[in-house]
Design a protein around this motif. Structure first.
Motif, PDB file in Angstrom:
ATOM      1  N   ILE A  87       0.858  -1.183   0.000  1.00 51.70           N
ATOM      2  CA  ILE A  87       0.000   0.000   0.000  1.00 51.70           C
ATOM      3  C   ILE A  87       0.894   1.234   0.000  1.00 51.70           C
ATOM      4  O   ILE A  87       1.741   1.403   0.877  1.00 51.70           O
ATOM      5  CB  ILE A  87      -0.945   0.022   1.218  1.00 51.70           C
ATOM      6  N   GLU A  88       0.699   2.109  -0.989  1.00 49.64           N
ATOM      7  CA  GLU A  88       1.507   3.313  -1.135  1.00 49.64           C
ATOM      8  C   GLU A  88       0.718   4.536  -0.668  1.00 49.64           C
ATOM      9  O   GLU A  88      -0.522   4.537  -0.661  1.00 49.64           O
ATOM     10  CB  GLU A  88       1.938   3.468  -2.591  1.00 49.64           C
ATOM     11  N   THR A  89       1.449   5.576  -0.268  1.00 49.65           N
ATOM     12  CA  THR A  89       0.816   6.777   0.281  1.00 49.65           C
ATOM     13  C   THR A  89       1.404   8.040  -0.331  1.00 49.65           C
ATOM     14  O   THR A  89       2.442   8.008  -0.998  1.00 49.65           O
ATOM     15  CB  THR A  89       1.002   6.853   1.804  1.00 49.65           C
ATOM     16  N   ASN A  90       0.733   9.150  -0.042  1.00 45.03           N
ATOM     17  CA  ASN A  90       1.175  10.455  -0.553  1.00 45.03           C
ATOM     18  C   ASN A  90       2.429  10.962   0.143  1.00 45.03           C
ATOM     19  O   ASN A  90       3.014  11.952  -0.294  1.00 45.03           O
ATOM     20  CB  ASN A  90       0.057  11.487  -0.381  1.00 45.03           C
ATOM     21  N   GLN A  91       2.873  10.325   1.205  1.00 48.21           N
ATOM     22  CA  GLN A  91       4.066  10.760   1.919  1.00 48.21           C
ATOM     23  C   GLN A  91       5.253   9.822   1.686  1.00 48.21           C
ATOM     24  O   GLN A  91       6.286   9.942   2.348  1.00 48.21           O
ATOM     25  CB  GLN A  91       3.766  10.871   3.422  1.00 48.21           C
ATOM     26  N   GLY A  92       5.101   8.904   0.762  1.00 46.55           N
ATOM     27  CA  GLY A  92       6.201   7.996   0.449  1.00 46.55           C
ATOM     28  C   GLY A  92       6.339   6.818   1.394  1.00 46.55           C
ATOM     29  O   GLY A  92       7.220   5.980   1.220  1.00 46.55           O
ATOM     30  N   ILE A  93       5.488   6.737   2.410  1.00 49.65           N
ATOM     31  CA  ILE A  93       5.518   5.601   3.327  1.00 49.65           C
ATOM     32  C   ILE A  93       4.809   4.425   2.659  1.00 49.65           C
ATOM     33  O   ILE A  93       3.748   4.595   2.063  1.00 49.65           O
ATOM     34  CB  ILE A  93       4.835   5.922   4.659  1.00 49.65           C
ATOM     35  N   VAL A  94       5.383   3.240   2.788  1.00 50.91           N
ATOM     36  CA  VAL A  94       4.802   2.032   2.208  1.00 50.91           C
ATOM     37  C   VAL A  94       4.412   1.080   3.323  1.00 50.91           C
ATOM     38  O   VAL A  94       5.165   0.879   4.284  1.00 50.91           O
ATOM     39  CB  VAL A  94       5.812   1.352   1.261  1.00 50.91           C
ATOM     40  N   GLY A  95       3.227   0.478   3.198  1.00 51.81           N
ATOM     41  CA  GLY A  95       2.769  -0.512   4.166  1.00 51.81           C
ATOM     42  C   GLY A  95       2.715  -1.885   3.524  1.00 51.81           C
ATOM     43  O   GLY A  95       2.258  -2.033   2.388  1.00 51.81           O
ATOM     44  N   TRP A  96       3.187  -2.904   4.271  1.00 51.46           N
ATOM     45  CA  TRP A  96       3.245  -4.271   3.750  1.00 51.46           C
ATOM     46  C   TRP A  96       2.217  -5.162   4.433  1.00 51.46           C
ATOM     47  O   TRP A  96       2.041  -5.109   5.643  1.00 51.46           O
ATOM     48  CB  TRP A  96       4.637  -4.866   3.957  1.00 51.46           C
ATOM     49  N   GLY A  97       1.554  -5.974   3.636  1.00 46.62           N
ATOM     50  CA  GLY A  97       0.611  -6.953   4.148  1.00 46.62           C
ATOM     51  C   GLY A  97       0.672  -8.206   3.297  1.00 46.62           C
ATOM     52  O   GLY A  97       1.513  -8.317   2.408  1.00 46.62           O
ATOM     53  N   GLU A  98      -0.237  -9.135   3.542  1.00 49.68           N
ATOM     54  CA  GLU A  98      -0.166 -10.420   2.832  1.00 49.68           C
ATOM     55  C   GLU A  98      -1.510 -11.123   2.849  1.00 49.68           C
ATOM     56  O   GLU A  98      -2.132 -11.272   3.908  1.00 49.68           O
ATOM     57  CB  GLU A  98       0.897 -11.292   3.508  1.00 49.68           C
ATOM     58  N   VAL A  99      -1.962 -11.545   1.666  1.00 49.48           N
ATOM     59  CA  VAL A  99      -3.147 -12.392   1.572  1.00 49.48           C
ATOM     60  C   VAL A  99      -2.764 -13.784   2.058  1.00 49.48           C
ATOM     61  O   VAL A  99      -1.659 -14.262   1.797  1.00 49.48           O
ATOM     62  CB  VAL A  99      -3.649 -12.458   0.117  1.00 49.48           C
ATOM     63  N   ARG A 100      -3.664 -14.443   2.756  1.00 54.21           N
ATOM     64  CA  ARG A 100      -3.348 -15.746   3.333  1.00 54.21           C
ATOM     65  C   ARG A 100      -2.906 -16.749   2.269  1.00 54.21           C
ATOM     66  O   ARG A 100      -3.340 -16.699   1.117  1.00 54.21           O
ATOM     67  CB  ARG A 100      -4.554 -16.304   4.080  1.00 54.21           C
ATOM     68  N   ASP A 101      -2.038 -17.679   2.669  1.00 51.74           N
ATOM     69  CA  ASP A 101      -1.550 -18.721   1.780  1.00 51.74           C
ATOM     70  C   ASP A 101      -2.707 -19.401   1.063  1.00 51.74           C
ATOM     71  O   ASP A 101      -3.712 -19.769   1.671  1.00 51.74           O
ATOM     72  CB  ASP A 101      -0.758 -19.763   2.578  1.00 51.74           C
ATOM     73  N   GLY A 102      -2.571 -19.538  -0.239  1.00 46.39           N
ATOM     74  CA  GLY A 102      -3.606 -20.198  -1.023  1.00 46.39           C
ATOM     75  C   GLY A 102      -4.751 -19.294  -1.427  1.00 46.39           C
ATOM     76  O   GLY A 102      -5.658 -19.722  -2.152  1.00 46.39           O
ATOM     77  N   GLY A 103      -4.744 -18.029  -0.984  1.00 46.21           N
ATOM     78  CA  GLY A 103      -5.809 -17.097  -1.319  1.00 46.21           C
ATOM     79  C   GLY A 103      -5.523 -16.345  -2.604  1.00 46.21           C
ATOM     80  O   GLY A 103      -4.378 -16.229  -3.042  1.00 46.21           O
ATOM     81  N   SER A 104      -6.557 -15.798  -3.212  1.00 49.49           N
ATOM     82  CA  SER A 104      -6.414 -15.056  -4.462  1.00 49.49           C
ATOM     83  C   SER A 104      -6.021 -13.605  -4.198  1.00 49.49           C
ATOM     84  O   SER A 104      -6.553 -12.969  -3.281  1.00 49.49           O
ATOM     85  CB  SER A 104      -7.732 -15.066  -5.242  1.00 49.49           C
ATOM     86  N   PRO A 105      -5.097 -13.046  -5.013  1.00 52.19           N
ATOM     87  CA  PRO A 105      -4.770 -11.618  -4.861  1.00 52.19           C
ATOM     88  C   PRO A 105      -5.972 -10.712  -5.116  1.00 52.19           C
ATOM     89  O   PRO A 105      -6.023  -9.588  -4.617  1.00 52.19           O
ATOM     90  CB  PRO A 105      -3.669 -11.387  -5.904  1.00 52.19           C
ATOM     91  N   LYS A 106      -6.946 -11.208  -5.855  1.00 45.95           N
ATOM     92  CA  LYS A 106      -8.144 -10.412  -6.146  1.00 45.95           C
ATOM     93  C   LYS A 106      -8.923 -10.085  -4.875  1.00 45.95           C
ATOM     94  O   LYS A 106      -9.654  -9.095  -4.823  1.00 45.95           O
ATOM     95  CB  LYS A 106      -9.035 -11.129  -7.155  1.00 45.95           C
ATOM     96  N   TYR A 107      -8.786 -10.936  -3.854  1.00 48.46           N
ATOM     97  CA  TYR A 107      -9.464 -10.659  -2.589  1.00 48.46           C
ATOM     98  C   TYR A 107      -8.988  -9.332  -1.993  1.00 48.46           C
ATOM     99  O   TYR A 107      -9.747  -8.665  -1.270  1.00 48.46           O
ATOM    100  CB  TYR A 107      -9.211 -11.783  -1.579  1.00 48.46           C
ATOM    101  N   ALA A 108      -7.733  -8.947  -2.277  1.00 53.14           N
ATOM    102  CA  ALA A 108      -7.208  -7.672  -1.797  1.00 53.14           C
ATOM    103  C   ALA A 108      -7.448  -6.556  -2.795  1.00 53.14           C
ATOM    104  O   ALA A 108      -7.833  -5.440  -2.428  1.00 53.14           O
ATOM    105  CB  ALA A 108      -5.715  -7.802  -1.506  1.00 53.14           C
TER     106      ALA A 108
END
Length: 481
Positions: A87-108
């Motif tokens: 997840i990117e922001t207007n201040q250049g800070i980036v946040g990291w997350g993860e869809v559960r193993d075996g899940g579709s990226p479309k869910y995010a």
């Protein structure tokens, strides 16, 4: 002008280290130098100050933080498939997350249009906004993965670790239990447990010894020959009676004979003879059979003092779980596929199991899992945590576990993945030898190692590809009138 310059002066009575020569003069000149360019704002103080501080990092302005983009890199072999969220922001800070193993990226990705322009620091508010798009199992992966990334952003914006935003920590290190895939030969399995787990510092183990071990052995199973018992997941072969992996346990009518139960008991005994009784050993992946067979299996291994028997039947059969729990002495446990606290509350209130086992990437994310743990604590129920992803998701679990009092152990399913720890930077390595130190850096405390992680990119996928197709809201989401 003199009043404006005064705002840059240091207080006269503040105790400080010996200053460089004429520090006040330097600040005065710096202010005047900026004013030489800033006078064009005609005394508009806010605009003048904005101009003078235009090169100052904005990470210290969390109230102005906005989400500008969400992208995905879909990894495989870490140990399974795991879509990593950025997840990117207007201040250049980036946040990291993860869809559960075996899940579709479309869910995010489907959540992007609901989050663009929002302040990620309002984590609970945004979680309630996207919660309707989550469901049990992998369907919760998008909501939970985004929630992790929001906490990472909030911690970075305020300069504190996530556990601090949850109320502080109960422990400095998080105990891991090492999962080990099933092996047919108990002697080889026990040897692997000792050499790759115990000798590396792990103080809690988990193993599998389900009816898949009995599938090719005569006289051990009743009614199994019409099912693909060797494979209990969605990759099961479709037989005339159905798909074993997709058939709920009570409906297979498979039973274990006395001969089969003795084989299982002997298997567990051989494992115990190698690893001993000084450490807890849990058990999982038994196969699809009914309550009566679950009780028989439980009684067959009682004398080996296992830490828990996991997911003997689906989690939503509360009454049947309570039957099992009351019939055997080994602790029972379930919960890795439950989404949100409401269903955990029902499970706990029904006194269905001895322990709960949320997977943070399905249970609602960091804060929701802490709420689940807190409710369980009030009812005397311990919480272990299921996990099978990358170090990004592990760190989300670590912060939640640190802040939750009834936590006992966190699963580590990537012990055998070469380079697993190198998927992130910012933490001393090795960091997963039996315990993980709770990081004190802002946010989750780690950064995704993008260059290294590219080797795990799933075939046919793009690396954090643009996601403009998901920018616009195209439905009315409110679920009440």
């Amino acid at each position: 002008m003199e009043k404006f310059i005064d705002r840059f002066r240091l207080p006269n009575k503040v105790a400080m280290a010996p200053p460089e020569p004429d520090r006040r003069g330097f600040l005065r000149k710096a202010a005047l130098g900026g004013l030489a360019l800033g006078m064009k704002f005609d005394g508009k103080t806010e605009q003048e100050l904005e101009y003078l501080t235009q090169k100052v990092g904005r990470a210290s302005k969390p109230s102005d933080l906005k989400i500008t983009d969400i992208r995905i890199a879909h990894l495989q072999g870490v140990p399974f498939t795991s879509p990593v969220i950025r997840i990117e922001t207007n201040q250049g800070i980036v946040g990291w997350g993860e869809v559960r193993d075996g899940g579709s990226p479309k869910y995010a990705l489907m959540l992007k249009s609901r989050l663009l322009g929002k302040n990620p620091c309002n984590v609970e508010q945004l979680f309630k906004l996207i919660k309707p798009f989550g469901n049990h199992g992998r369907a919760a992966g998008g909501v939970c993965g985004v929630e992790m990334a929001l906490w990472d952003l909030a911690g970075k914006a305020y300069g504190v670790p996530v556990y601090q935003l949850l109320g502080g920590k109960y422990r400095d290190e998080i105990r891991l239990y090492a999962d080990t895939p099933e092996m047919d030969d108990p002697a080889s399995f026990g040897k692997k447990l000792k050499e790759t787990r115990l000798d590396k510092g792990y103080t809690w183990l988990k193993m599998d010894f389900g009816i898949g071990l009995l599938a090719d052995k005569p006289g051990m199973l009743v009614g199994a020959n019409v099912w693909d018992v060797k494979r209990q997941y969605g990759n099961s072969e479709n037989k005339k009676v159905g798909n074993y992996g997709l058939t709920k346990h009570p409906f297979t009518r498979i039973q274990v004979t006395d001969k089969g139960l003795q084989y299982i008991a002997d298997y567990v005994e051989k494992i115990r003879s190698v690893v001993g009784y000084d450490i807890p050993v849990s058990a999982d992946h038994f196969g699809h059979f009914d309550v009566n067979t679950a009780i028989r299996v439980g009684k067959a291994v009682e004398k080996y003092q296992l830490a828990w028997l996991e997911d003997l039947i689906p989690w939503f059969y509360h009454d049947q779980w309570r039957q099992i729990t009351e019939a055997i002495d080994t602790p029972t446990l379930t919960g890795e596929d439950i989404f949100a606290k409401e269903e955990f509350i029902k499970l706990i209130n029904a006194k269905a199991v001895d322990m709960i086992h949320p997977d943070l990437a399905s249970s609602g994310g960091i804060l929701e899992t802490k709420k689940i743990g807190d409710y369980a604590e009030e009812h005397g129920v311990p919480m272990a945590m299921h996990f099978a992803g990358t170090p990004i998701c592990m760190m989300a679990n670590v912060h939640c576990a640190a802040a939750t009092q009834n936590f006992i152990a966190l699963e580590h399913h990537g012990v055998d993945v070469a380079g697993w720890e190198d998927l992130v930077t910012g933490i001393d390595k090795p960091f997963a030898n039996g315990f993980v130190k709770v990081p004190d850096k802002p946010g989750l405390g780690v950064e995704f190692n993008e260059e290294f992680a590219k080797k795990f990119l799933k075939k046919g996928e793009q690396w954090f590809a643009p996601t403009t197709d998901w920018d616009k809201v195209d439905s009315w989401d409110r679920d009440w009138s």
